[in-house]
Scaffold this motif. Sequence first.
Motif, PDB file in Angstrom:
ATOM      1  N   HIS A  35       0.855  -1.185   0.000  1.00 23.78           N
ATOM      2  CA  HIS A  35       0.000   0.000   0.000  1.00 23.78           C
ATOM      3  C   HIS A  35       0.891   1.235   0.000  1.00 23.78           C
ATOM      4  O   HIS A  35       1.808   1.358   0.804  1.00 23.78           O
ATOM      5  CB  HIS A  35      -0.893   0.022   1.240  1.00 23.78           C
ATOM      6  CG  HIS A  35      -1.814  -1.153   1.314  1.00 23.78           C
ATOM      7  ND1 HIS A  35      -2.984  -1.231   0.601  1.00 23.78           N
ATOM      8  CD2 HIS A  35      -1.725  -2.314   2.010  1.00 23.78           C
ATOM      9  CE1 HIS A  35      -3.586  -2.380   0.858  1.00 23.78           C
ATOM     10  NE2 HIS A  35      -2.844  -3.054   1.714  1.00 23.78           N
ATOM     11  N   MET A  36       0.597   2.195  -0.892  1.00 21.10           N
ATOM     12  CA  MET A  36       1.393   3.408  -1.008  1.00 21.10           C
ATOM     13  C   MET A  36       0.676   4.583  -0.357  1.00 21.10           C
ATOM     14  O   MET A  36      -0.551   4.589  -0.210  1.00 21.10           O
ATOM     15  CB  MET A  36       1.685   3.705  -2.480  1.00 21.10           C
ATOM     16  CG  MET A  36       2.375   2.557  -3.211  1.00 21.10           C
ATOM     17  SD  MET A  36       3.971   2.087  -2.490  1.00 21.10           S
ATOM     18  CE  MET A  36       4.962   3.495  -2.987  1.00 21.10           C
ATOM     19  N   ALA A  37       1.462   5.592   0.027  1.00 25.10           N
ATOM     20  CA  ALA A  37       0.910   6.738   0.743  1.00 25.10           C
ATOM     21  C   ALA A  37      -0.092   7.514  -0.103  1.00 25.10           C
ATOM     22  O   ALA A  37      -0.982   8.178   0.442  1.00 25.10           O
ATOM     23  CB  ALA A  37       2.048   7.658   1.186  1.00 25.10           C
ATOM     24  N   ASP A  38       0.026   7.446  -1.429  1.00 29.11           N
ATOM     25  CA  ASP A  38      -0.909   8.175  -2.290  1.00 29.11           C
ATOM     26  C   ASP A  38      -2.193   7.391  -2.561  1.00 29.11           C
ATOM     27  O   ASP A  38      -3.030   7.813  -3.353  1.00 29.11           O
ATOM     28  CB  ASP A  38      -0.232   8.553  -3.610  1.00 29.11           C
ATOM     29  CG  ASP A  38       0.185   7.339  -4.432  1.00 29.11           C
ATOM     30  OD1 ASP A  38      -0.087   6.198  -4.009  1.00 29.11           O
ATOM     31  OD2 ASP A  38       0.795   7.530  -5.499  1.00 29.11           O
ATOM     32  N   GLY A  39      -2.338   6.226  -1.910  1.00 27.05           N
ATOM     33  CA  GLY A  39      -3.537   5.427  -2.083  1.00 27.05           C
ATOM     34  C   GLY A  39      -3.426   4.359  -3.148  1.00 27.05           C
ATOM     35  O   GLY A  39      -4.335   3.531  -3.292  1.00 27.05           O
ATOM     36  N   SER A  40      -2.333   4.361  -3.915  1.00 23.95           N
ATOM     37  CA  SER A  40      -2.149   3.340  -4.935  1.00 23.95           C
ATOM     38  C   SER A  40      -1.575   2.070  -4.314  1.00 23.95           C
ATOM     39  O   SER A  40      -1.271   2.020  -3.115  1.00 23.95           O
ATOM     40  CB  SER A  40      -1.219   3.853  -6.046  1.00 23.95           C
ATOM     41  OG  SER A  40       0.092   4.065  -5.554  1.00 23.95           O
ATOM     42  N   ARG A  41      -1.426   1.058  -5.125  1.00 19.54           N
ATOM     43  CA  ARG A  41      -0.924  -0.230  -4.657  1.00 19.54           C
ATOM     44  C   ARG A  41       0.126  -0.730  -5.634  1.00 19.54           C
ATOM     45  O   ARG A  41      -0.100  -0.749  -6.847  1.00 19.54           O
ATOM     46  CB  ARG A  41      -2.089  -1.218  -4.549  1.00 19.54           C
ATOM     47  CG  ARG A  41      -1.731  -2.556  -3.951  1.00 19.54           C
ATOM     48  CD  ARG A  41      -2.978  -3.426  -3.808  1.00 19.54           C
ATOM     49  NE  ARG A  41      -3.813  -2.992  -2.695  1.00 19.54           N
ATOM     50  CZ  ARG A  41      -4.990  -3.532  -2.405  1.00 19.54           C
ATOM     51  NH1 ARG A  41      -5.491  -4.489  -3.165  1.00 19.54           N
ATOM     52  NH2 ARG A  41      -5.688  -3.109  -1.364  1.00 19.54           N
ATOM     53  N   VAL A  42       1.268  -1.125  -5.122  1.00 21.49           N
ATOM     54  CA  VAL A  42       2.343  -1.690  -5.941  1.00 21.49           C
ATOM     55  C   VAL A  42       2.319  -3.203  -5.782  1.00 21.49           C
ATOM     56  O   VAL A  42       2.316  -3.726  -4.664  1.00 21.49           O
ATOM     57  CB  VAL A  42       3.716  -1.136  -5.528  1.00 21.49           C
ATOM     58  CG1 VAL A  42       4.837  -1.857  -6.277  1.00 21.49           C
ATOM     59  CG2 VAL A  42       3.793   0.363  -5.811  1.00 21.49           C
ATOM     60  N   ALA A  43       2.284  -3.907  -6.901  1.00 24.34           N
ATOM     61  CA  ALA A  43       2.387  -5.366  -6.900  1.00 24.34           C
ATOM     62  C   ALA A  43       3.827  -5.733  -7.202  1.00 24.34           C
ATOM     63  O   ALA A  43       4.461  -5.135  -8.081  1.00 24.34           O
ATOM     64  CB  ALA A  43       1.458  -5.956  -7.949  1.00 24.34           C
ATOM     65  N   TYR A  44       4.352  -6.719  -6.481  1.00 21.12           N
ATOM     66  CA  TYR A  44       5.747  -7.093  -6.718  1.00 21.12           C
ATOM     67  C   TYR A  44       5.961  -8.565  -6.419  1.00 21.12           C
ATOM     68  O   TYR A  44       5.106  -9.250  -5.844  1.00 21.12           O
ATOM     69  CB  TYR A  44       6.693  -6.230  -5.884  1.00 21.12           C
ATOM     70  CG  TYR A  44       6.725  -6.523  -4.406  1.00 21.12           C
ATOM     71  CD1 TYR A  44       7.696  -7.361  -3.861  1.00 21.12           C
ATOM     72  CD2 TYR A  44       5.795  -5.947  -3.537  1.00 21.12           C
ATOM     73  CE1 TYR A  44       7.728  -7.616  -2.495  1.00 21.12           C
ATOM     74  CE2 TYR A  44       5.827  -6.199  -2.178  1.00 21.12           C
ATOM     75  CZ  TYR A  44       6.794  -7.031  -1.653  1.00 21.12           C
ATOM     76  OH  TYR A  44       6.832  -7.299  -0.309  1.00 21.12           O
ATOM     77  N   HIS A  45       7.134  -9.056  -6.817  1.00 21.97           N
ATOM     78  CA  HIS A  45       7.553 -10.408  -6.450  1.00 21.97           C
ATOM     79  C   HIS A  45       9.068 -10.470  -6.496  1.00 21.97           C
ATOM     80  O   HIS A  45       9.706  -9.777  -7.281  1.00 21.97           O
ATOM     81  CB  HIS A  45       6.972 -11.468  -7.395  1.00 21.97           C
ATOM     82  CG  HIS A  45       6.680 -12.764  -6.692  1.00 21.97           C
ATOM     83  ND1 HIS A  45       7.679 -13.630  -6.264  1.00 21.97           N
ATOM     84  CD2 HIS A  45       5.505 -13.335  -6.324  1.00 21.97           C
ATOM     85  CE1 HIS A  45       7.124 -14.676  -5.674  1.00 21.97           C
ATOM     86  NE2 HIS A  45       5.810 -14.527  -5.686  1.00 21.97           N
ATOM     87  N   THR A  46       9.622 -11.273  -5.618  1.00 21.88           N
ATOM     88  CA  THR A  46      11.064 -11.517  -5.605  1.00 21.88           C
ATOM     89  C   THR A  46      11.333 -12.911  -6.153  1.00 21.88           C
ATOM     90  O   THR A  46      10.427 -13.720  -6.347  1.00 21.88           O
ATOM     91  CB  THR A  46      11.615 -11.424  -4.175  1.00 21.88           C
ATOM     92  OG1 THR A  46      10.985 -12.443  -3.367  1.00 21.88           O
ATOM     93  CG2 THR A  46      11.325 -10.061  -3.561  1.00 21.88           C
ATOM     94  N   GLY A  47      12.617 -13.179  -6.407  1.00 18.90           N
ATOM     95  CA  GLY A  47      12.999 -14.510  -6.868  1.00 18.90           C
ATOM     96  C   GLY A  47      14.415 -14.841  -6.468  1.00 18.90           C
ATOM     97  O   GLY A  47      15.311 -13.999  -6.619  1.00 18.90           O
ATOM     98  N   THR A  48      14.621 -16.035  -5.929  1.00 23.26           N
ATOM     99  CA  THR A  48      15.952 -16.520  -5.589  1.00 23.26           C
ATOM    100  C   THR A  48      16.039 -18.003  -5.909  1.00 23.26           C
ATOM    101  O   THR A  48      15.234 -18.781  -5.404  1.00 23.26           O
ATOM    102  CB  THR A  48      16.266 -16.340  -4.093  1.00 23.26           C
ATOM    103  OG1 THR A  48      16.103 -14.980  -3.728  1.00 23.26           O
ATOM    104  CG2 THR A  48      17.699 -16.769  -3.788  1.00 23.26           C
TER     105      THR A  48
END
Length: 380
Positions: A325-338
Amino acid sequence: MKRRHCLGGAAGALLAGSGLAWAQSDAALSALQLAQRLEQRQRELNEQLPDSMRRLGVPDLSLQLLRHGEPSQAWHLGRRERSEDGAPVDAGTVFECASMSKPVFAFLLLQQVQRGRLGLDQPILDFYPERFSPAQPAQARITARQLLSHSSGLPNWREGDENTGPLPLSFAPGEGFQYSGEGYFYLQRALEHLLGEPLQTTAERELFQPLGMSQSSFVLSPAIEAQRARGHAEDGRALPWSRYERANAAYTLYTTAGDYSRFLAHLLRPRQSGPGLLSAELRTEMLAAQAVATDRQPLDRAGQALALKGQPVKVHWGLGWILNHMADGSRVAYHTGTNSSGFRAFCQFNPSQGSGMVFLSNSLAGHQLWQPIVRQWGDL
């Protein structure tokens, strides 16, 4: 097939001491201010990345940014293997993207939901007869939604043989959270049974070909082998080559930064990338919070909301994606990989901003490059 999937690691010190703070949302900036900010970020990346790679012993990386829903600036630095005769990395260099395989598989599964071949909340046992050992009545409650959001109760990986080892549930399906590569592999087997074809065939027809992801594959091929980078340990040692000749939805995807950015671009602007790949309704469902990851802390990210309606921010999982959740109300989707074969990867995208990034490296020290970038800049 020997599993090479793992998670973990601490951040390094890339860009430390630069004194710049990019926590303010891009949405609050004028076009001129945004252009100046992007120019400054690109200048710092140009200056800092090569030095940080040398310091950390990362042989090569590919970093691709997305702006306005499309791939934009890219960096391809270093060599595919740490040796004097190692080929230089370029836009065609193929990496293992490790657990970033999972969102791609989630997309493929949702396409079949869209076509009515299965339901997100339909028990898997309705169409796939595999039974866990030891026998557990609760298996009858496991659904695709739970498997994609790591709430099925399955472990990350079973002990013993990957096909016949015991597969006990840690909790009742839908009543907890546990990151599970095993859950994705189980859902892959169910989908292959349902469609009567291997995952690679489905992926080529339904995603790779439509989006022009010509250098992506869940299995090793001669074309992939000719272009791939070699993995390295954190101390710089070259590690044995992996040979993923059987697809595993949890970790075997080979890809380039450019190919993976085409996948993100379709999620950012689906109507610009070809019709019919995934409906707007299911794209929204994919990026909606499905489960709370009770064992994880939010990613350290500039611009992230510190509280939501008076409550501490929790880590949420969508269908294949982790959500910030971002401060401007938007949402960032992410993923890591190892992958323990020597690769670290990261990707993210912000549908509200049309921005994103893909980071691929052939070193287990690669997280010490992407984590500080996200911590300082948040949403590139």
